[in-house]
Design a protein around this motif. Structure first.
Motif: not given
Length: 263
Positions: A44-47, A97-103, A138-144, A220-221
């Motif tokens: 994903s390109g994360f460090s 930054e982790i949470h901005n990604r989807q894997v 609770l809300e679902d999502d597909c973030r890393l 993140t808001g």
């Protein structure tokens, strides 16, 4: 803040590499899954340290990783307390930054949590049922989501690294942040950490937690309310882990004072 007592040890493995060698009895399939998901996160390109290959030594499964040069954020704060605000901000930034990604191809957060809650010790079946019902809403999502994000899993050197992706999932950033807050508040410190450093960190836990939480919300808001909604399900799932009795008592107290449980 470690979650498991010595699941693996790190050994030198040639120039610029280390071997994460699991203890005897550690499931080979679990090691293979860590290698698979770590590879996906790296792509994903994360460090993160690059996973090179799986191996076996003396009947024990292992993964050869790129060596993450530097010291942990926990050690850096312990060495120089004046950096606590800077490191809390960095911790929040890296998490955002982790949470901005989807894997693709990662375990689903809610699926994993539902299973863990059903297996949680000390909770009654009625309590488990109520917590599972809350989780469903609770809300679902597909973030890393790292699943074990805390200062001892962040390495600071010529670059920043986030290590130990055994518990990585795809899901809600708010849930991942809630787990980090619980780890900062109650998590067990590493056994190898000097006594003086442990005492120091115990004193600054609240300060670090509040600074991280405030900065994460700004970046993140995601509101405090959104994170707090996940606290009970995350705490219940953590009861399945190998953690000291004192920490389990703290998690149970948090769960049982909640209006959701109704006791």
């Amino acid at each position: 803040m470690s979650l498991r007592p010595g699941a693996a040890e790190l050994l030198a493995y040639g120039a610029g590499r280390v071997l994460k060698l699991y203890r005897k009895g550690f499931p080979a399939e679990a090691a293979k899954e860590e290698f698979r998901v770590s590879t996906e996160v790296y792509r994903s390109g994360f460090s993160v340290p690059r996973p090179f290959e799986m191996t076996v030594r003396d009947g024990r499964a292992g993964i050869v990783y790129e060596k993450a040069e530097g010291m942990t954020m926990l050690a850096a704060i312990s060495r120089d307390p004046s950096v606590i605000e800077e490191e809390a901000r960095r911790m929040a930034r890296l998490h955002a930054e982790i949470h901005n990604r989807q894997v693709e191809g990662l375990p689903r957060q809610k699926t994993v949590m539902t299973r863990l809650i059903s297996e949680a010790p000390f909770l009654t079946e009625e309590e488990k049922s109520r917590i599972a019902a809350l989780l469903e809403q609770l809300e679902d999502d597909c973030r890393l989501c790292h699943g074990d994000y805390h200062p001892d899993n962040i390495i600071l050197g010529q670059k920043e690294w986030v290590i130990d992706w055994m518990t990585v999932v795809s899901g809600s950033p708010a849930a991942d942040a809630a787990r980090t807050v619980l780890l900062l508040k109650f998590g067990t410190l590493p056994d190898e950490m000097p006594s003086a450093a442990q005492q120091f960190f115990t004193r600054i836990r609240e300060q670090l937690t509040n600074m991280y939480w405030d900065e994460y919300q700004k970046l993140t808001g995601i509101s405090s309310v959104e994170i707090e909604r996940w606290m009970v399900p995350v705490a219940a799932a953590r009861l399945t882990e190998w953690i000291p009795a004192k920490e389990k008592e703290q998690l149970l107290a948090l769960i049982r004072k909640s209006d959701i449980i109704g006791v």
